[in-house]
Design an enzyme around this catalytic site. Structure first.
Site, PDB file in Angstrom:
ATOM      1  N   ARG A 181     -53.744  30.202  23.651  1.00 33.65           N
ATOM      2  CA  ARG A 181     -54.181  30.606  25.027  1.00 33.65           C
ATOM      3  C   ARG A 181     -53.226  29.098  26.418  1.00 33.65           C
ATOM      4  O   ARG A 181     -53.058  30.238  26.950  1.00 33.65           O
ATOM      5  CB  ARG A 181     -55.534  30.533  25.533  1.00 33.65           C
ATOM      6  CG  ARG A 181     -56.092  31.347  24.285  1.00 33.65           C
ATOM      7  CD  ARG A 181     -58.114  31.624  24.801  1.00 33.65           C
ATOM      8  NE  ARG A 181     -57.716  31.995  26.104  1.00 33.65           N
ATOM      9  CZ  ARG A 181     -58.929  32.037  26.527  1.00 33.65           C
ATOM     10  NH1 ARG A 181     -59.953  31.581  26.243  1.00 33.65           N
ATOM     11  NH2 ARG A 181     -59.504  32.490  27.731  1.00 33.65           N
ATOM     12  N   CYS A 239     -61.712  24.714  30.371  1.00 36.09           N
ATOM     13  CA  CYS A 239     -61.669  25.040  29.546  1.00 36.09           C
ATOM     14  C   CYS A 239     -61.447  26.989  29.961  1.00 36.09           C
ATOM     15  O   CYS A 239     -60.326  26.506  30.518  1.00 36.09           O
ATOM     16  CB  CYS A 239     -62.356  25.397  28.313  1.00 36.09           C
ATOM     17  SG  CYS A 239     -64.306  25.594  29.490  1.00 36.09           S
TER      18      CYS A 239
END
Length: 284
Positions: A181, A239
């Site tokens: 990611r 995050c």
């Protein structure tokens, strides 16, 4: 104050004849299937099926975060509502709190960070979560006495989007998401893949062993040193939405390193097309 507690240590603190810590069960799970329309993980049902005796269930989505919106999927909750939820759970300023989840550690870390950042002096996470517990479980629903904890406004230890961007240039900004990611190879949830320019890939899953428990403090210090954390370097973490990032802040605390959290994280950053996005393994 230690940030984590082992199951053996917790069992000792729950022995008869002593005042136990307040126990909070924060079982939650990020579900990519939910984003695709599948049923969401039901933490309350998991709690009802068995929990530590005396533990009170805390709903991460409703009590540790506000509704998703411009500031990300898990923005900070209203302070008064958060305080009321903690008092209903029996949280008081002068009584230790132990939080746990189903073993991943992310949700428990979010509760730990919320309580610590708003002024509670003694909060620990059960290392390894519920799977580490060897004692009996309960299916009853406790009715704790109302606590007296009044959260203070969160300021220190909190980053906004501009602060995160600046820290990526002047300190160390760690991206706690999975490496793919970060690199922008996949993005199952947010508008676009990639990372904040200057951020360093540091998947929080690499802070724990196969059993879900944190690596020893010395090993964590070595890991973070290799990522650029040393001396008086200011450190920040983000995050996807401020949950797994809290787990990385907890890992840093175990290593003795204070760190700030960008709660809005990638879900906020990537929602604004005007913000720059970096892709690939290079931080820049």
């Amino acid at each position: 104050m230690r940030a984590i507690i082992t199951a053996t240590e917790l069992a000792h603190e729950l022995r008869p004849g002593v005042t136990p810590p307040v126990l909070l069960d924060v079982r939650w799970q990020l579900s990519v299937a939910k984003a695709a329309g599948a049923p969401a993980f039901d933490g309350r049902a998991e709690y009802a099926a068995g929990h530590l005796p005396g533990a009170v269930f805390v709903d991460l989505d409703r009590e540790l975060a506000a509704a998703a919106g411009a500031h990300g999927r898990h923005p900070l909750p209203d302070l008064a509502e958060f305080g009321a939820a903690m008092r209903r759970a029996g949280v008081s300023a002068d009584r230790p709190v132990v939080v746990y989840d189903g073993g991943q550690g992310w949700a428990a870390a979010r509760a730990w960070w919320m309580l610590r950042s708003t002024g509670h002096p003694d909060v620990r996470v059960l290392d390894g979560g519920l799977p580490s517990w060897q004692g009996d479980l309960s299916t009853g629903t406790p009715a704790p006495a109302e606590g007296d904890f009044v959260p203070a406004p969160t300021a220190a230890g909190l980053l906004d989007a501009d602060g995160a961007a600046a820290l990526a240039r002047t300190g160390v900004l760690l991206d706690a998401r999975a490496g793919e990611r970060y690199r922008g190879e996949v993005e199952p949830i947010d508008r676009v893949g990639g990372h904040i320019p200057g951020a360093v890939s540091a998947p929080t899953t690499e802070n724990v062993g196969p059993d879900g428990r944190f690596l020893p403090a010395a090993e964590l210090r070595d890991r973070f040193k290799a990522l650029g954390v040393s001396g008086d370097t200011r450190v920040g973490v983000y995050c996807g939405s401020g949950v797994s990032g809290a787990h990385e802040v907890l890992a840093l605390a175990v290593a003795g390193v204070p760190a700030d959290l960008y709660v809005g994280s990638w879900s906020e950053w990537s929602s604004d097309p005007a913000r720059p996005v970096a892709v690939g393994a290079d931080p820049q």
